[in-house]
Design an enzyme around this catalytic site. Structure first.
Site, PDB file in Angstrom:
ATOM      1  N   HIS A  93      -2.545   7.267   3.548  1.00 21.25           N
ATOM      2  CA  HIS A  93      -3.962   7.152   3.918  1.00 21.25           C
ATOM      3  C   HIS A  93      -3.984   6.004   4.915  1.00 21.25           C
ATOM      4  O   HIS A  93      -3.542   4.889   4.573  1.00 21.25           O
ATOM      5  CB  HIS A  93      -4.816   6.839   2.672  1.00 21.25           C
ATOM      6  CG  HIS A  93      -6.284   6.712   2.925  1.00 21.25           C
ATOM      7  ND1 HIS A  93      -7.229   7.485   2.247  1.00 21.25           N
ATOM      8  CD2 HIS A  93      -7.000   5.917   3.759  1.00 21.25           C
ATOM      9  CE1 HIS A  93      -8.447   7.159   2.658  1.00 21.25           C
ATOM     10  NE2 HIS A  93      -8.337   6.189   3.576  1.00 21.25           N
ATOM     11  N   HIS A  95      -4.048   2.883   6.891  1.00 18.43           N
ATOM     12  CA  HIS A  95      -4.436   1.524   6.510  1.00 18.43           C
ATOM     13  C   HIS A  95      -3.803   0.534   7.475  1.00 18.43           C
ATOM     14  O   HIS A  95      -2.699   0.747   7.971  1.00 18.43           O
ATOM     15  CB  HIS A  95      -4.036   1.203   5.064  1.00 18.43           C
ATOM     16  CG  HIS A  95      -2.599   1.430   4.744  1.00 18.43           C
ATOM     17  ND1 HIS A  95      -2.070   2.675   4.525  1.00 18.43           N
ATOM     18  CD2 HIS A  95      -1.560   0.564   4.620  1.00 18.43           C
ATOM     19  CE1 HIS A  95      -0.780   2.575   4.265  1.00 18.43           C
ATOM     20  NE2 HIS A  95      -0.433   1.287   4.327  1.00 18.43           N
TER      21      HIS A  95
HETATM   22  P1  AMP Z   1       2.538   0.895   3.453  1.00 19.99           P
HETATM   23  O1  AMP Z   1       3.962   0.640   3.088  1.00 19.99           O
HETATM   24  O2  AMP Z   1       2.190   0.494   4.854  1.00 19.99           O
HETATM   25  O3  AMP Z   1       2.095   2.293   3.108  1.00 19.99           O
HETATM   26  O4  AMP Z   1       1.687  -0.103   2.566  1.00 19.99           O
HETATM   27  C1  AMP Z   1       1.077   0.224   1.362  1.00 19.99           C
HETATM   28  C2  AMP Z   1       0.552  -1.069   0.794  1.00 19.99           C
HETATM   29  O5  AMP Z   1      -0.341  -0.759  -0.254  1.00 19.99           O
HETATM   30  C3  AMP Z   1       1.637  -1.970   0.208  1.00 19.99           C
HETATM   31  O6  AMP Z   1       1.616  -3.233   0.881  1.00 19.99           O
HETATM   32  C4  AMP Z   1       1.243  -2.096  -1.247  1.00 19.99           C
HETATM   33  O7  AMP Z   1       1.484  -3.380  -1.768  1.00 19.99           O
HETATM   34  C5  AMP Z   1      -0.241  -1.777  -1.221  1.00 19.99           C
HETATM   35  N1  AMP Z   1      -0.790  -1.239  -2.444  1.00 19.99           N
HETATM   36  C6  AMP Z   1      -0.279  -0.229  -3.209  1.00 19.99           C
HETATM   37  N2  AMP Z   1      -1.085   0.009  -4.261  1.00 19.99           N
HETATM   38  C7  AMP Z   1      -2.124  -0.865  -4.163  1.00 19.99           C
HETATM   39  C8  AMP Z   1      -3.291  -1.117  -4.950  1.00 19.99           C
HETATM   40  N3  AMP Z   1      -3.561  -0.421  -6.054  1.00 19.99           N
HETATM   41  N4  AMP Z   1      -4.138  -2.090  -4.548  1.00 19.99           N
HETATM   42  C9  AMP Z   1      -3.873  -2.808  -3.440  1.00 19.99           C
HETATM   43  N5  AMP Z   1      -2.803  -2.605  -2.651  1.00 19.99           N
HETATM   44  C10 AMP Z   1      -1.936  -1.661  -3.000  1.00 19.99           C
END
Ligand code: AMP
Length: 118
Positions: A93, A95
Site C-alpha cells: 500500500h 507509503h
Molecule cells: P516497506 O518496507 O517500505 O514496505 O515499509 C513498511 C513499514 O511499515 C516498515 O517500516 C514497518 O516497520 C512498518 N509497519 C509495519 N506494520 C506496521 C504497523 N502496524 N504500524 C506501523 N508501522 C508498521
C-alpha cells in the site's frame, strides 16, 4: 484488505500524527531514526508505480505539512518510498517514510557492485 487499509479503518491501532480527508500519517512501528513516520493515501494504491500524479500533488502538500508537524522541516529529513520486490517494499500500500530528527547516514543499498552497469 491490506495492513494499511486496516489501519485507515481503525481495525488495527496506530499512533496517528496527522490526518485529513485523503491522507493519514502515523508512527512507524519499527523506527529507524528519532522521527520515523509513514504517510499514506486513504485510497488503496499498491505503490508509487501505480499512483496518479494528481494524487501525488496533494500528497506532496500533506508530507510538507507533516514535516512541519513533526518539527523537522527546518533541519531536514528524508522521504523514501520503496517500490516492489527490488525496492524491498514489504507493505503493498503506497507509503512514504518520513525520516529525520538526527543527521542521517547514506550507505550501500545492495551487496551488488554499484558500478556493475557503468
Ligand atoms: P516497506 O518496507 O517500505 O514496505 O515499509 C513498511 C513499514 O511499515 C516498515 O517500516 C514497518 O516497520 C512498518 N509497519 C509495519 N506494520 C506496521 C504497523 N502496524 N504500524 C506501523 N508501522 C508498521
Amino acid at each position: 484488505m491490506c495492513l494499511f487499509c486496516k489501519i485507515i479503518n481503525k481495525e488495527i491501532p496506530s499512533e496517528v500524527v496527522l490526518e485529513n480527508e485523503n491522507f493519514l500519517a502515523f508512527h512507524d512501528i519499527n523506527p529507524k531514526a528519532p522521527v520515523h513516520v509513514l504517510a499514506i493515501p486513504k485510497i488503496h494504491v499498491d505503490s508509487f508505480n501505480e499512483v496518479d500524479p494528481e494524487l501525488m500533488s496533494s500528497m506532496t502538500k500533506f508530507i510538507q505539512e507533516l514535516a512541519k508537524e513533526m518539527n523537522i522541516d527546518k533541519d531536514g529529513y528524508r522521504v523514501i518510498t520503496n517500490v516492489g520486490n527490488n525496492g524491498a517494499q514489504e507493505v503493498k500500500h503506497l507509503h512514504f517514510h518520513i525520516v529525520g530528527g538526527a543527521k542521517l547516514k547514506w550507505g550501500h543499498f545492495s551487496d551488488s557492485n554499484p558500478k556493475a552497469n557503468i
